[in-house]
Design a protein around this motif. Sequence first.
Motif, PDB file in Angstrom:
ATOM      1  N   ALA A   6       0.826  -1.205   0.000  1.00  0.00           N
ATOM      2  CA  ALA A   6       0.000   0.000   0.000  1.00  0.00           C
ATOM      3  C   ALA A   6       0.864   1.261   0.000  1.00  0.00           C
ATOM      4  CB  ALA A   6      -0.906   0.009   1.233  1.00  0.00           C
ATOM      5  N   ARG A  36       1.993   4.898   1.205  1.00  0.00           N
ATOM      6  CA  ARG A  36       1.999   5.530   2.539  1.00  0.00           C
ATOM      7  C   ARG A  36       2.275   7.010   2.357  1.00  0.00           C
ATOM      8  NH1 ARG A  36       5.698   1.184   5.683  1.00  0.00           N
ATOM      9  NH2 ARG A  36       4.334  -0.596   5.360  1.00  0.00           N
ATOM     10  N   GLN A  88       2.444   7.100  -3.709  1.00  0.00           N
ATOM     11  CA  GLN A  88       1.010   7.003  -3.952  1.00  0.00           C
ATOM     12  C   GLN A  88       0.698   6.599  -5.388  1.00  0.00           C
ATOM     13  OE1 GLN A  88      -1.190  10.696  -3.701  1.00  0.00           O
ATOM     14  NE2 GLN A  88       0.615  11.875  -4.228  1.00  0.00           N
ATOM     15  N   THR A 136      -9.350   6.099   5.792  1.00  0.00           N
ATOM     16  CA  THR A 136      -8.525   6.642   6.867  1.00  0.00           C
ATOM     17  C   THR A 136      -8.225   8.097   6.544  1.00  0.00           C
ATOM     18  OG1 THR A 136      -7.486   4.490   7.206  1.00  0.00           O
ATOM     19  CG2 THR A 136      -6.334   6.405   8.094  1.00  0.00           C
ATOM     20  N   ALA A 176      -7.117   7.819   2.807  1.00  0.00           N
ATOM     21  CA  ALA A 176      -6.655   6.601   2.146  1.00  0.00           C
ATOM     22  C   ALA A 176      -7.851   5.658   2.064  1.00  0.00           C
ATOM     23  CB  ALA A 176      -5.521   5.943   2.930  1.00  0.00           C
ATOM     24  N   GLY A 193      -5.243   1.597   0.859  1.00  0.00           N
ATOM     25  CA  GLY A 193      -4.161   2.534   1.095  1.00  0.00           C
ATOM     26  C   GLY A 193      -3.972   3.602   0.040  1.00  0.00           C
TER      27      GLY A 193
END
Length: 124
Positions: free
Chosen positions: A64, A66, A74, A98, A111, A115
């Motif tokens: 994922a 971060r 990303q 999130t 996210a 993620g």
Amino acid sequence: MIGRLQCVVLDCPDVLELAWFYQAVLGGEVNRPDRRWGVDDDFATLHTDSGLVLAFQRVADYRAPRWPNAAHPQQFHLDIDVPDLDTAQDLLLGLGATLLLVDPLGWRIFADPAGHPFCTLAGH
């Protein structure tokens, strides 16, 4: 013009989880029959009400992003207009997003469950 965008494909560990997440955010239909794609345990689609098609592809050993850590980039992000940032935030958190950042200029970075970062902006 060389071509036309067909869809945006997001790598993820669970294709249906992410398809249903974005369906709850953007509306549309998960795995609508479409001659361009076959759907299975490793690939799902979302035909949004706006006409945009998102696709979700299972990746073994998925890492994922971060945000903003360059060691886990990303790769891309989505900007989503919403009528009310606070209401959208509550709904997104309830769906499993999130919250990563509330920007003083009025947008928010989240996210998704896999993620991927995405932003909400006050719609015009």
